[in-house]
Design a protein around this motif. Structure first.
Motif, short mmCIF file in Angstrom:
data_model
loop_
_atom_site.label_atom_id
_atom_site.label_comp_id
_atom_site.label_asym_id
_atom_site.label_seq_id
_atom_site.Cartn_x
_atom_site.Cartn_y
_atom_site.Cartn_z
N ARG A 1 0.92 -1.15 -0.21
CA ARG A 1 -0.12 -0.10 -0.04
C ARG A 1 0.98 1.37 0.10
O ARG A 1 1.83 1.35 0.77
N HIS B 1 -2.55 6.13 0.36
CA HIS B 1 -4.25 5.49 0.26
C HIS B 1 -4.48 4.44 -0.50
O HIS B 1 -5.44 4.00 -0.59
N ILE B 2 -3.61 4.33 -1.36
CA ILE B 2 -3.77 3.53 -2.67
C ILE B 2 -3.32 2.17 -2.45
O ILE B 2 -1.93 1.78 -1.91
N THR B 3 -3.93 0.97 -2.53
CA THR B 3 -3.50 -0.50 -2.34
C THR B 3 -3.12 -0.82 -3.77
O THR B 3 -3.71 -0.78 -4.61
N LEU B 4 -1.79 -1.33 -3.70
CA LEU B 4 -1.32 -1.61 -5.34
C LEU B 4 -1.76 -3.19 -5.73
O LEU B 4 -1.84 -3.52 -6.81
N HIS B 5 -1.81 -4.08 -4.67
CA HIS B 5 -2.09 -5.29 -4.90
C HIS B 5 -3.30 -5.85 -4.11
O HIS B 5 -3.51 -5.43 -3.08
N SER B 6 -4.13 -6.84 -4.48
CA SER B 6 -4.88 -7.36 -3.61
C SER B 6 -4.50 -7.85 -2.27
O SER B 6 -3.20 -8.49 -2.11
N ILE B 7 -5.22 -7.72 -1.23
CA ILE B 7 -4.75 -7.99 0.26
C ILE B 7 -5.23 -9.61 0.51
O ILE B 7 -4.71 -10.24 1.23
N TYR B 8 -6.00 -10.00 -0.54
CA TYR B 8 -6.49 -11.46 -0.24
C TYR B 8 -5.67 -12.31 -1.29
O TYR B 8 -5.10 -13.31 -0.87
N GLU B 9 -6.02 -12.09 -2.64
CA GLU B 9 -5.14 -13.01 -3.61
C GLU B 9 -4.50 -12.36 -4.47
O GLU B 9 -5.18 -12.35 -5.68
N GLU C 1 -5.24 -12.12 -8.73
CA GLU C 1 -5.55 -10.80 -9.53
C GLU C 1 -4.61 -10.53 -10.72
O GLU C 1 -4.99 -10.00 -11.57
N LYS D 1 -5.81 -12.67 -13.40
CA LYS D 1 -6.96 -11.87 -14.06
C LYS D 1 -6.55 -10.72 -14.83
O LYS D 1 -7.29 -10.36 -15.98
N TYR E 1 -7.54 -10.42 -18.73
CA TYR E 1 -8.21 -9.14 -19.17
C TYR E 1 -7.45 -8.19 -20.44
O TYR E 1 -8.19 -7.83 -21.27
N LYS F 1 -3.41 -0.35 -13.15
CA LYS F 1 -4.25 0.66 -12.80
C LYS F 1 -3.85 1.36 -11.48
O LYS F 1 -3.73 2.89 -11.27
N PRO F 2 -3.77 0.73 -10.27
CA PRO F 2 -3.42 1.40 -9.14
C PRO F 2 -2.05 2.04 -9.09
O PRO F 2 -1.90 3.01 -8.44
#
Lengths: 606, 141
Positions: free
Chosen positions: A48, A51-59, A63, A66, A70, A155-156
């Protein structure tokens, strides 16, 4: 599990191999306070920034998979990829897992302005498998990328470094446009040494995929030169020449209005008047000029340089200072080159070898220093080719065909047939070698491209263009040259080796194709913007129209029938409808309606 | 309880059962729509994504209003012993909602996507199951 320190060490070692400068920069950078490494639910790190999270905090990996999915269609049609944002590199690692990246050399450029993010990535994730595969860019400069590249955004990262990417993206889009192909008007001089260069440039631009409109001004040569015989009054001659140039300029303007080029590229001595150049500026038509002359001998650059958007030179140093003095900022160094279509290795017949061959030869005009210098080679088997030689001098016995002009085709044969080609840069006031000579003449590249062996006088720019002693041999003065002639005549294998290596260097780095690529790239870096009429043309681009309509829509399918044409207009469509049979489809009715509207409200447009 | 009250209660139960039936379908659709938004938000922040997201959130907000109405209706069912437990997960979704709003405000689309995908969506599945359970309990009652 490896510790943070071990991972960083491994990564930095790998980065040092592929990008040592970046590795050094990263080693000196500290992480900013806003960066926070988080542990995702799958146990691997996430990041992070503020305030911007750069990668999923879950998986994060899922991500990244995907993200690749995309962009898959664009990845598959690209010839190279530019990714905006690195983060911890998960999406880049997933990209590199694609078969496409495993089996091809596909270029992958990743922009990440924040060095501390890169450092964090190197500390947190084992990136050794991708660091050699990726070109990481952290600065403001747009690096060269292959034609047909696609831009993918993480994008992030883009949100995080918005200012940087907002500056970068338009430049990349322009680079994409330029790489896709421009419509370039190449304006030749009326006569002189830059005329063939204009032709080589036009050919190189075509080979690079650009649409070239070559404005050949050579048919005006006789009329232009006849001015001197009309009157001996210098003032009148100058007036007539200026009027003549104005006339030719007007023809070029008229052509320009019809062709609607994205760039007007003029070579030294191109007959473009000041008024004409001002109008290019008024119409926002980008212009470039390649001053392939010695600025010390030809001073008209002072007049023309301020009018051009991009000014290219074969000299640097003092010339750059002078350009700055007169307020010119948009100049770049662009050395001469060779055209491999013209200057090539030849298998000569016995007869040709007899005609064009000799131990040593010189091709070129009889400038003062050459007339003087070559007298010191009269004891060799010397042949001199070219014009403006003194037939009453001791060189007379060596001058071929009484100093007649030699066509390019024949010079290629001479370069191929000669054991040692002498290349002495011209000077009107030195006795021999100009000790301050800087630029390298076209002949150097041309002889090398023919795989001819040459001895060339020392030039300060030479060492940057060729490895001296391996790809090119230089001489300092007559004694040095005589010594080297004897040595290389006695050692043919060394001669062949150097000539071979010289040619390789030209093929790899010094063709007009390289120069034209470099010129356009330099223009992009300096803020090239296509002229307004480019947008109008793009509105008619078939591929673009199909993409916008959607391939599977009725309109997309309808437009697909025009795919062979580069551009279409309403008139083309209406004509096609007229040639068709059966009932009109809805799409066809719409086009007919548009045509009607155009006819009523914008009669000039088709 | 008088005859009129009993009649009203039956009408209320029927209305609730009908509402639950409709809500189950809506929850599924909203969940699907929001999951789509979560996936897209990670890779594009275009108008179409934000429009879809705002529609999904609007639908969700209507659902939560309905759950509130449902709870209040159940409180009016004096003689009923149907538990409100299956609706508890909807309360938890309110907390997620708040976090989502905060992520939205700071344009942290990855966190917003994470919240939708890994927090809200499971709650919606749970909520859908809760509503189905409740419907069955009403029928049994």
């Amino acid at each position: 599990m490896e510790t943070k320190g071990v991972v960083f060490e491994k990564n930095i070692k790998a980065l040092t191999v592929s990008n040592p400068e970046l590795a050094t920069s990263i080693l000196t950078i500290n992480r900013q306070d806003d960066l926070q490494v988080l542990t995702s639910k799958t146990g691997i790190p996430s990041l992070r920034a503020g305030h911007i999270t750069l990668h999923s905090i879950y998986e994060p990996i899922k991500e990244a998979e995907k993200w690749v999915e995309y962009h898959r269609e664009r990845i598959e049609r690209a010839s190279a990829l530019v990714v905006l944002g690195f983060g911890l590199g998960y999406h880049i690692m997933e990209l590199c897992k694609l078969e496409l990246f495993k089996v091809t050399e596909m270029d992958l450029v990743v922009f990440e302005p924040r060095l501390d993010i890169l450092r964090t990535a190197l500390e947190a994730v084992d990136l050794t498998s991708i660091l050699s595969r990726v070109r990481l860019v952290t600065g403001d400069e747009t690096p060269p990328v292959a034609k047909g590249f696609e831009i993918l955004e993480h994008k992030p990262s883009v949100t995080l470094s918005r200012g940087y990417f907002e500056r970068l993206l338009p430049r990349l889009k322009v680079l994409q446009t330029v790489k896709k192909g421009l419509k370039i008007m190449v304006v030749s001089p009326i006569y002189g040494g830059s005329l063939p260069i204009a032709r080589y440039c036009a050919s190189a631009l075509r080979n690079l995929g650009h649409e070239v409109d070559f404005v050949d001004n050579s048919p005006y040569k006789d009329a232009f030169l006849s001015i001197n015989s009309i009157t001996s009054n210098k003032t009148h001659q100058d007036q007539l020449r200026a009027l003549f140039t104005t006339f030719v300029s007007e023809t070029i303007m008229a052509r320009c209005a019809e062709v609607k080029p994205d760039l007007v590229f003029a070579l030294a001595q191109a007959p473009l008047s000041d008024g004409c150049l001002k109008r290019f500026k008024d119409y926002k038509i980008p212009t470039a000029f390649w001053f392939v002359e010695d600025f010390r001998l030809m001073d008209y650059w002072q007049r023309v340089a301020p009018f051009y958007d991009y000014f290219f030179t074969i000299q640097r140093g003092k010339f750059f200072d002078k350009l700055k003095e007169i307020g010119v900022r948009n100049f770049s160094y662009l050395p001469m080159a060779a055209s491999l279509d013209v200057h090539e290795r030849l298998d000569l017949t016995r007869e040709e070898l007899d005609t064009y061959g000799s131990d040593i030869s010189f091709v070129g005009a009889g400038y003062y220093n050459r007339r003087n210098f070559l007298k010191g080679l009269l004891d060799f088997d010397l042949k001199i080719w070219g014009t403006e030689w003194d037939m009453n001098s001791p060189l007379r016995k060596c001058i071929q065909r009484s100093g007649e002009r030699v066509e390019t085709e024949e010079t290629v044969k001479i370069f191929n047939a000669t054991k040692v080609n002498i290349n002495l840069h011209s000077s009107t006031y030195h006795e021999g070698v100009n000790p301050y000579g800087d630029f390298v003449n076209p002949r150097t590249f041309e002889i090398a491209a023919c795989e001819g062996f040459q001895l060339v006088d020392h030039r300060s720019e030479m060492a940057e263009l060729f490895r001296i002693g391996e790809e090119m041999v230089c001489f300092e003065d007559l004694n040095d040259m005589r010594h080297k002639i004897k040595y290389y005549l006695d050692n043919p294998e060394e001669r062949y080796k150097i000539a071979r290596q010289g040619r390789e260097r030209v093929v790899n780095d010094h063709t007009y194709k390289h120069r034209m690529e470099e010129m356009l790239y330099s223009m992009v870096k300096r803020g090239y913007e296509p002229p307004p009429w480019r947008a109008e043309r793009e509105d008619e681009d078939v591929e673009r129209l199909i993409e916008e309509a959607g391939k599977d829509t009725e309109l997309g399918r309808y437009l697909a029938r025009f795919i062979e044409k580069e551009r279409i207009s309403i008139s083309d469509v209406v004509q096609d409808i007229g040639e068709g049979k059966g009932d009109l489809t809805e799409t066809e009715k719409i086009f007919l309606l548009i045509k009607e509207f155009r006819g009523q409200y914008a009669p000039g447009k088709t | 309880m008088g005859i009129d009250d009993a009649k009203k209660e039956i009408e209320l139960v029927n209305a609730m059962k009908k509402g639950i039936c409709e809500a189950v379908g809506i929850v599924r659709e909203v969940g699907k729509g929001l999951m789509g938004c979560a996936h897209l938000l990670r890779v594009e922040q275009t108008e179409r994504v934000f429009t879809a997201l705002s529609e999904g959130i609007k639908d969700l907000s209507h659902l939560i209003d309905f759950i509130k109405e449902l709870k209040s209706g159940m409180e009016h069912l004096k003689g009923s012993n149907v538990s409100m437990e299956p609706l508890l997960c909807w309360d938890r979704s309110l907390n997620v909602f708040e976090e989502m709003l905060s992520a939205f405000e700071r344009k942290d689309w990855i966190t917003l996507s994470d919240l939708i995908q890994y927090e809200l969506h499971p709650l919606l599945i749970e909520g859908e199951k809760g509503l189905s359970d409740l419907k069955e309990r009403f029928q049994e009652a």
